[in-house]
Write an enzyme that holds these catalytic residues in place. Sequence first.
Site, mmCIF file in Angstrom:
data_model
loop_
_atom_site.group_PDB
_atom_site.id
_atom_site.type_symbol
_atom_site.label_atom_id
_atom_site.label_comp_id
_atom_site.label_asym_id
_atom_site.label_seq_id
_atom_site.Cartn_x
_atom_site.Cartn_y
_atom_site.Cartn_z
ATOM 1 N N HIS A 179 32.551 37.099 11.227
ATOM 2 C CA HIS A 179 32.093 35.702 11.299
ATOM 3 C C HIS A 179 30.816 35.694 12.140
ATOM 4 O O HIS A 179 30.719 36.448 13.123
ATOM 5 C CB HIS A 179 33.115 34.810 12.022
ATOM 6 C CG HIS A 179 34.230 34.274 11.163
ATOM 7 N ND1 HIS A 179 35.519 34.181 11.635
ATOM 8 C CD2 HIS A 179 34.245 33.764 9.906
ATOM 9 C CE1 HIS A 179 36.291 33.646 10.676
ATOM 10 N NE2 HIS A 179 35.542 33.395 9.624
ATOM 11 N N CYS A 273 35.971 31.000 18.851
ATOM 12 C CA CYS A 273 36.878 30.836 17.704
ATOM 13 C C CYS A 273 37.894 29.729 17.961
ATOM 14 O O CYS A 273 38.339 29.061 17.038
ATOM 15 C CB CYS A 273 37.638 32.123 17.420
ATOM 16 S SG CYS A 273 36.607 33.499 16.953
HETATM 17 N N1 ARG Z 1 42.384 35.917 12.313
HETATM 18 C C1 ARG Z 1 41.332 34.985 12.081
HETATM 19 C C2 ARG Z 1 40.587 35.348 10.813
HETATM 20 O O1 ARG Z 1 40.384 36.500 10.586
HETATM 21 C C3 ARG Z 1 40.397 34.950 13.241
HETATM 22 C C4 ARG Z 1 39.360 33.874 13.120
HETATM 23 C C5 ARG Z 1 38.380 33.905 14.229
HETATM 24 N N2 ARG Z 1 37.532 32.763 14.190
HETATM 25 C C6 ARG Z 1 36.215 32.774 14.368
HETATM 26 N N3 ARG Z 1 35.605 31.627 14.428
HETATM 27 N N4 ARG Z 1 35.525 33.873 14.410
HETATM 28 O O2 ARG Z 1 40.212 34.514 10.041
#
Ligand code: ARG
Length: 280
Positions: A179, A273
């Site tokens: 991300h 996150c």
């Molecule tokens: N386990 C989640 C996923 O892989 C973690 C999300 C993390 N969020 C972020 N904004 N980077 O989607």
Amino acid sequence: MTSVLSRPSETVPRNPTRRHYVMCPPTHFAVEYAINPWMTPGAAVDLDLAFAQWDTLRRTYVELGHEVTVVEPVPGLPDMVYAANGATVAGGIVYGAMFRYAERVPEAAAYRLALAAAGLTRFAEPTFVNEGEGDLLVAGEVVLAGSGFRTDPRAHVEAARVLRRPVLGLELVDPRYYHLDTAVTVLSDTEIAYLPGAFAPRSRGVLAGRYPAAVIASAEDAAVLGLNAVSDGRHVVLPSAAAGLAAEYADRGFSPVGVDLSELLKGGGGPKCCTLEVRA
Ligand code: ARG
């Protein structure tokens, strides 16, 4: 004699602005599936510790003077604690999320309802996969938009139209930084920190061109998700293990605030996150 200009902390006034954040407690948090390299299905999670760490983050924001809206966690959605992915909100408009992986798809509707209940009823339905503020980072007048792992580049065009801001598309290439908010921190309307190695060469060029004075993260700081941080223009809330970034921010006149979210790191997330910013 040291030049005044070599001490940005004394020359750049850092004025925090009051923010409104949305968070979701890790009541149902677990690592049940793997959709990023940080996740090991079945990894032992200490839920009490996860909650305590999350609540420390929430209290940190409140103590810094920010408003925090807590949304109701939904059973069966272990990743809902990562509120940043729930939508992108700018100018009071909610650009809805559309998740890449089936396990998280229902979160979009849950966040839509929660935001509507908080009075944010101007909702734009997404046509393309986008994981909210995980990949769409509002930076002053522009939106920095990630693609490569989750968000469809066509959603960048949609976001620009819906949020009425120019979008700068950036291609991510390292699966650990899946991300955009794991590879970039927005420090102020005009300043960012980032990890060049997380980006395709062309995107590296775009970032270097637009942000020549950016903070460049070390591989070590990035590897503790040090870039997954939240700034109010003065205070930068970041993982406490990211010592190099914290020192660099202090040098530039910011006030780094370290938090430990070790349990939530097992799902591949850090402070940013867990935080969705509502921009009125
Ligand atoms: N386990 C989640 C996923 O892989 C973690 C999300 C993390 N969020 C972020 N904004 N980077 O989607």
